[in-house]
Design a protein around this motif. Structure first.
Motif, PDB file in Angstrom:
ATOM      1  N   TRP A 194      -4.054   1.561   5.877  1.00  0.00           N
ATOM      2  CA  TRP A 194      -4.048   0.129   6.231  1.00  0.00           C
ATOM      3  C   TRP A 194      -5.421  -0.253   6.727  1.00  0.00           C
ATOM      4  CZ3 TRP A 194       1.213   0.678   9.172  1.00  0.00           C
ATOM      5  CH2 TRP A 194       2.261   0.531   8.258  1.00  0.00           C
ATOM      6  N   ASN A 195      -6.332  -0.451   5.793  1.00  0.00           N
ATOM      7  CA  ASN A 195      -7.689  -0.892   6.158  1.00  0.00           C
ATOM      8  C   ASN A 195      -8.241  -1.729   5.023  1.00  0.00           C
ATOM      9  OD1 ASN A 195      -9.424   0.904   4.311  1.00  0.00           O
ATOM     10  ND2 ASN A 195      -8.116   2.439   5.354  1.00  0.00           N
ATOM     11  N   PRO A 196      -9.298  -2.482   5.279  1.00  0.00           N
ATOM     12  CA  PRO A 196      -9.850  -3.406   4.268  1.00  0.00           C
ATOM     13  C   PRO A 196     -10.346  -2.724   3.012  1.00  0.00           C
ATOM     14  CG  PRO A 196     -10.645  -3.953   6.462  1.00  0.00           C
ATOM     15  CD  PRO A 196      -9.955  -2.648   6.602  1.00  0.00           C
ATOM     16  N   LEU A 197     -10.618  -1.389   3.089  1.00  0.00           N
ATOM     17  CA  LEU A 197     -11.135  -0.698   1.905  1.00  0.00           C
ATOM     18  C   LEU A 197     -10.049  -0.400   0.874  1.00  0.00           C
ATOM     19  CD1 LEU A 197     -13.590   1.811   3.620  1.00  0.00           C
ATOM     20  CD2 LEU A 197     -14.117  -0.388   2.539  1.00  0.00           C
ATOM     21  N   VAL A 198      -8.777  -0.535   1.257  1.00  0.00           N
ATOM     22  CA  VAL A 198      -7.667  -0.290   0.331  1.00  0.00           C
ATOM     23  C   VAL A 198      -7.194  -1.632  -0.219  1.00  0.00           C
ATOM     24  CG1 VAL A 198      -5.334   0.590   0.079  1.00  0.00           C
ATOM     25  CG2 VAL A 198      -6.970   1.795   1.550  1.00  0.00           C
ATOM     26  N   PRO A 199      -7.352  -1.878  -1.534  1.00  0.00           N
ATOM     27  CA  PRO A 199      -7.054  -3.203  -2.111  1.00  0.00           C
ATOM     28  C   PRO A 199      -5.564  -3.437  -2.379  1.00  0.00           C
ATOM     29  CG  PRO A 199      -7.886  -1.782  -3.833  1.00  0.00           C
ATOM     30  CD  PRO A 199      -7.934  -0.969  -2.556  1.00  0.00           C
ATOM     31  N   GLN A 200      -4.685  -2.453  -2.187  1.00  0.00           N
ATOM     32  CA  GLN A 200      -3.255  -2.626  -2.456  1.00  0.00           C
ATOM     33  C   GLN A 200      -2.506  -2.910  -1.152  1.00  0.00           C
ATOM     34  OE1 GLN A 200      -4.928   0.161  -3.379  1.00  0.00           O
ATOM     35  NE2 GLN A 200      -4.999   0.119  -5.623  1.00  0.00           N
ATOM     36  N   ARG A 201      -1.294  -3.476  -1.321  1.00  0.00           N
ATOM     37  CA  ARG A 201      -0.412  -3.678  -0.174  1.00  0.00           C
ATOM     38  C   ARG A 201       0.512  -2.472  -0.061  1.00  0.00           C
ATOM     39  NH1 ARG A 201       3.224  -7.517  -0.990  1.00  0.00           N
ATOM     40  NH2 ARG A 201       2.832  -7.651  -3.227  1.00  0.00           N
ATOM     41  N   ILE A 202       0.547  -1.876   1.107  1.00  0.00           N
ATOM     42  CA  ILE A 202       1.369  -0.686   1.335  1.00  0.00           C
ATOM     43  C   ILE A 202       2.489  -1.047   2.290  1.00  0.00           C
ATOM     44  CG2 ILE A 202       1.399   1.685   2.191  1.00  0.00           C
ATOM     45  CD1 ILE A 202      -1.545   1.894   1.400  1.00  0.00           C
ATOM     46  N   GLU A 203       3.718  -0.855   1.834  1.00  0.00           N
ATOM     47  CA  GLU A 203       4.880  -1.183   2.650  1.00  0.00           C
ATOM     48  C   GLU A 203       5.736   0.071   2.869  1.00  0.00           C
ATOM     49  OE1 GLU A 203       7.119  -4.365   1.025  1.00  0.00           O
ATOM     50  OE2 GLU A 203       5.483  -5.850   1.233  1.00  0.00           O
ATOM     51  N   ILE A 204       6.519   0.018   3.940  1.00  0.00           N
ATOM     52  CA  ILE A 204       7.403   1.134   4.277  1.00  0.00           C
ATOM     53  C   ILE A 204       8.843   0.665   4.154  1.00  0.00           C
ATOM     54  CG2 ILE A 204       8.169   2.684   6.125  1.00  0.00           C
ATOM     55  CD1 ILE A 204       5.320   2.738   7.139  1.00  0.00           C
ATOM     56  N   ASP A 205       9.666   1.497   3.484  1.00  0.00           N
ATOM     57  CA  ASP A 205      11.091   1.193   3.293  1.00  0.00           C
ATOM     58  C   ASP A 205      11.895   2.358   3.880  1.00  0.00           C
ATOM     59  OD1 ASP A 205      13.573   0.391   2.518  1.00  0.00           O
ATOM     60  OD2 ASP A 205      13.268   0.727   0.365  1.00  0.00           O
ATOM     61  N   CYS A 206      12.194   2.275   5.158  1.00  0.00           N
ATOM     62  CA  CYS A 206      12.885   3.380   5.827  1.00  0.00           C
ATOM     63  C   CYS A 206      13.520   2.862   7.116  1.00  0.00           C
ATOM     64  CB  CYS A 206      11.906   4.513   6.142  1.00  0.00           C
ATOM     65  SG  CYS A 206      12.643   5.913   6.999  1.00  0.00           S
ATOM     66  N   VAL A 207      14.752   3.274   7.377  1.00  0.00           N
ATOM     67  CA  VAL A 207      15.409   2.884   8.635  1.00  0.00           C
ATOM     68  C   VAL A 207      14.919   3.801   9.744  1.00  0.00           C
ATOM     69  CG1 VAL A 207      17.429   1.960   7.477  1.00  0.00           C
ATOM     70  CG2 VAL A 207      17.374   4.376   8.101  1.00  0.00           C
ATOM     71  N   PRO A 208      14.801   3.297  10.959  1.00  0.00           N
ATOM     72  CA  PRO A 208      14.244   4.115  12.045  1.00  0.00           C
ATOM     73  C   PRO A 208      15.106   5.317  12.412  1.00  0.00           C
ATOM     74  CG  PRO A 208      14.121   1.780  12.583  1.00  0.00           C
ATOM     75  CD  PRO A 208      14.978   1.887  11.366  1.00  0.00           C
ATOM     76  N   ASP A 209      16.428   5.227  12.255  1.00  0.00           N
ATOM     77  CA  ASP A 209      17.308   6.298  12.742  1.00  0.00           C
ATOM     78  C   ASP A 209      17.694   7.298  11.659  1.00  0.00           C
ATOM     79  OD1 ASP A 209      18.754   4.551  11.234  1.00  0.00           O
ATOM     80  OD2 ASP A 209      20.468   4.432  12.609  1.00  0.00           O
ATOM     81  N   ILE A 210      16.898   7.440  10.591  1.00  0.00           N
ATOM     82  CA  ILE A 210      17.198   8.444   9.563  1.00  0.00           C
ATOM     83  C   ILE A 210      17.113   9.841  10.175  1.00  0.00           C
ATOM     84  CG2 ILE A 210      14.799   8.560   8.786  1.00  0.00           C
ATOM     85  CD1 ILE A 210      15.887   9.018   5.944  1.00  0.00           C
TER      86      ILE A 210
END
Length: 595
Positions: free
Chosen positions: A463-479
């Motif tokens: 997650w920084n300006p040098l990475v041109p893609q959007r990175i998202e997380i798909d995970c429930v906290p209590d797994i």
């Protein structure tokens, strides 16, 4: 004077002689006399025969009147009806008693012959058998076990001394014994009858069998069975030769041959044996699958589609000088792919040391060549990948040392040095981690690892300006946590996420997710890159393997190989699902930590 013996339909048998002479012979002889015609009907019986039989059977078929049979006897000396005399001993089936029979041909007026049979009871023929010339020739001169059998059921009538010693039985115990009494496999009456029929048809029957000794031991024998006739008496004579040592040698040879063939099949190489005319006399299954059964055909026609011997033929050299010859050979597959082969010719010598054939081994080294090329490319890429960040680190450090820089420039240059240093560290960590896991060093300190914070920590590095893609997380906290090492799992996910960033277009979305899947956790990285062809989805996890279209991007081909080793070390697995121009999803299946 003449004596006329009436027959059927006006026919008759007539003895021309001095008056009273035939009558005197017939009445004075103490045995039985009968005359039989070519149609097997009795034409005359003397008084003693009628008295013995209990009735006058004139006109009846001889086989029915004398033996109670419905068809002519198989032992009947039919050569008498062709004008030849026959005599010998005979055992009557109905009472088991032995008789001596003399059969003389009796000319008829039409040129045919009847027979006159002179019969007298005699003792059991053992002594007669031993006096036969054929017995002396076979039994006394051969060093094999010899058995005389009754043709009807195989009952032993006589055996020589070697037969007794080989079976460990006395002659008295063997006489009258059926073949089943000493044969390993049961000999049924039908099987014996078939063998006798075979002898009648072919003259001799040769086969292998096992004989059982009295002590329970077995001996392997080769049996030659034939028919012997002494007068009217017929015997089946079997000559049994002990081949136990030969069978043991043959079994050893078969075992050695099976070992050699198993080795030939297990090598994975194509193996042929060629004679001195280069014709194929053996192929292993590898070549049969590739080219089919081609025994007897010239090797150059089968493997090179030529009408003459190939230039630089290694088999020709081996046959000529008796040495081993080897050479590389490159061709193409039917699909046009390069095919690299290594051909080795080994001379095959006979017992005298003369070359009798040539063994040619064809090894497909295409994959080896590919791996060598891939390894060279990989080392070149590793060198380049290591040199690039190292050059940047040294260059910025030297520039700052030799030139005055503002605090803003220093922060910028130090940031670049840190970035390239981390890049160099990740490359070294990948190499060392891969070698460590492949060397058999598993997880050092496995413990429950919480996935939700782990995914956030890995994604945070991108997650920084040098990475041109959007990175998202798909995970429930209590797994549920997984069992493993957080550092190793970070390495695996970092490599997957780094690849997704490299090959995904700017502005696209990359998803790092996890969910429960039964008793396991399913972790994935989904991108919107170019996708991976179906036939390459297993190869990309091999060390140093890189897709052609990915060679434009920086990389060494170590990252995915490390991911697979980390997955295996955790008791899990990794795979990819992809479609051309529709992106890829890399999955990690990891077992949950126990409660």
């Amino acid at each position: 004077m003449s004596i006329f013996i009436p027959g059927e339909a006006g026919e008759g048998l007539e003895f021309h002689s001095v008056e009273g002479f035939p009558n005197a012979i017939i009445n004075a002889w103490d045995g039985w006399i009968y005359v039989g015609g070519p149609d097997f009907r009795i034409r005359f019986m003397n008084g003693r025969f009628i008295e013995m039989l209990g009735r006058d059977a004139t006109g009846e078929p001889c086989f029915h009147a004398l033996h109670g049979r419905g068809e002519p006897c198989p032992w009947c000396p039919r050569e008498v009806f062709a004008g030849k005399s026959a005599s010998g001993i005979f055992q009557k089936p109905t009472d088991g008693r032995w008789y001596h029979v003399v059969n003389l041909p009796l000319p008829l007026s039409d040129g045919a012959f009847a027979k006159v049979a002179f019969i007298r009871e005699c003792s059991e023929p053992e002594s007669r058998i031993k006096d036969l010339p054929v017995f002396r020739n076979i039994v006394d001169q051969l060093s094999d076990a010899v058995f005389f059998h009754a043709p009807e059921d195989g009952r032993i009538l006589y055996v020589n001394d070697l037969a007794c010693s080989s079976l460990g039985q006395s002659r008295e115990a063997l006489l009258g014994m059926l073949p089943s009494g000493y044969a390993d496999a049961p000999v049924s009456p039908l099987a014996w009858r078939k063998m006798v029929d075979r002898i009648e048809k072919e003259g001799v029957a040769v086969f292998e069998a096992r004989h059982r000794r009295k002590d329970g031991m077995f001996i392997d024998v080769e049996v030659k069975a034939t028919k012997v006739q002494a007068g009217l008496e017929r015997f089946i004579v079997t000559v049994a030769r002990d081949i136990t040592k030969r069978k043991q040698t043959e079994n050893r040879l078969v075992e050695e041959r099976n070992k050699v063939e198993a080795i030939m099949e297990a090598t994975g190489d194509g193996v042929t044996v060629q004679d001195l005319d280069f014709r194929i006399i053996y192929q292993n299954e590898v070549l049969i699958r590739r080219r089919g059964h081609r025994l007897g055909e010239p090797c150059y026609r089968v493997y090179a589609d030529r009408d003459e011997i190939c230039e630089d033929c290694q088999a020709q050299k081996s046959i000529a000088d008796g040495q081993v010859h080897r050479r590389p050979f490159t061709t193409t597959t039917p699909g046009g792919e390069p095919l690299h082969l290594e051909i080795t010719a080994y001379p095959l010598h006979d017992a005298a040391g003369k070359v009798m054939a040539c063994v040619e081994v064809v090894r497909d080294v295409t994959e080896q060549r590919r791996l060598e090329n891939s390894r060279e490319e990989a080392f070149s890429a590793v060198s380049h990948e290591m040199r690039t960040p190292l050059t940047a680190v040294l260059g910025f450090a030297q520039f700052m040392k030799e030139n005055p820089t503002s605090p803003e420039q220093q922060r910028e240059y130090l940031g670049l040095i840190e970035k390239e240093g981390r890049r160099l560290k990740r490359l070294i960590d990948n190499m060392l981690g891969l070698q460590r896991l492949r060397a058999g060093f598993g997880l050092m300190n496995p413990a429950p690892v919480q996935l939700y914070p782990l995914l956030h920590e890995v994604a945070g590095r991108f997650w920084n300006p040098l990475v041109p893609q959007r990175i998202e997380i798909d995970c429930v906290p209590d797994i549920f946590p997984v069992l493993g090492e957080a550092v190793r799992l970070q390495e695996a996910l970092t490599n997957l996420l780094d690849n997704a960033v490299k090959y995904s277009p700017a502005g696209s979305m990359i998803v790092l997710g996890a969910q429960a899947d039964g008793d396991r956790a399913l972790v994935w990285v989904r991108d919107e890159g170019p996708g991976i062809p179906m036939e390459k989805r297993e190869k990309i996890f091999e060390q140093f393997y890189r897709l052609e279209e990915s060679r434009r991007a920086a990389g060494t081909g170590l990252g995915l190989a490390l991911v697979r080793e980390i997955a295996h070390a955790h008791g899990g697995r990794v795979w990819v699902e992809s479609a051309p121009r529709q992106g890829s999803t890399f999955y990690l299946s990891l077992p949950f930590a126990p409660d």
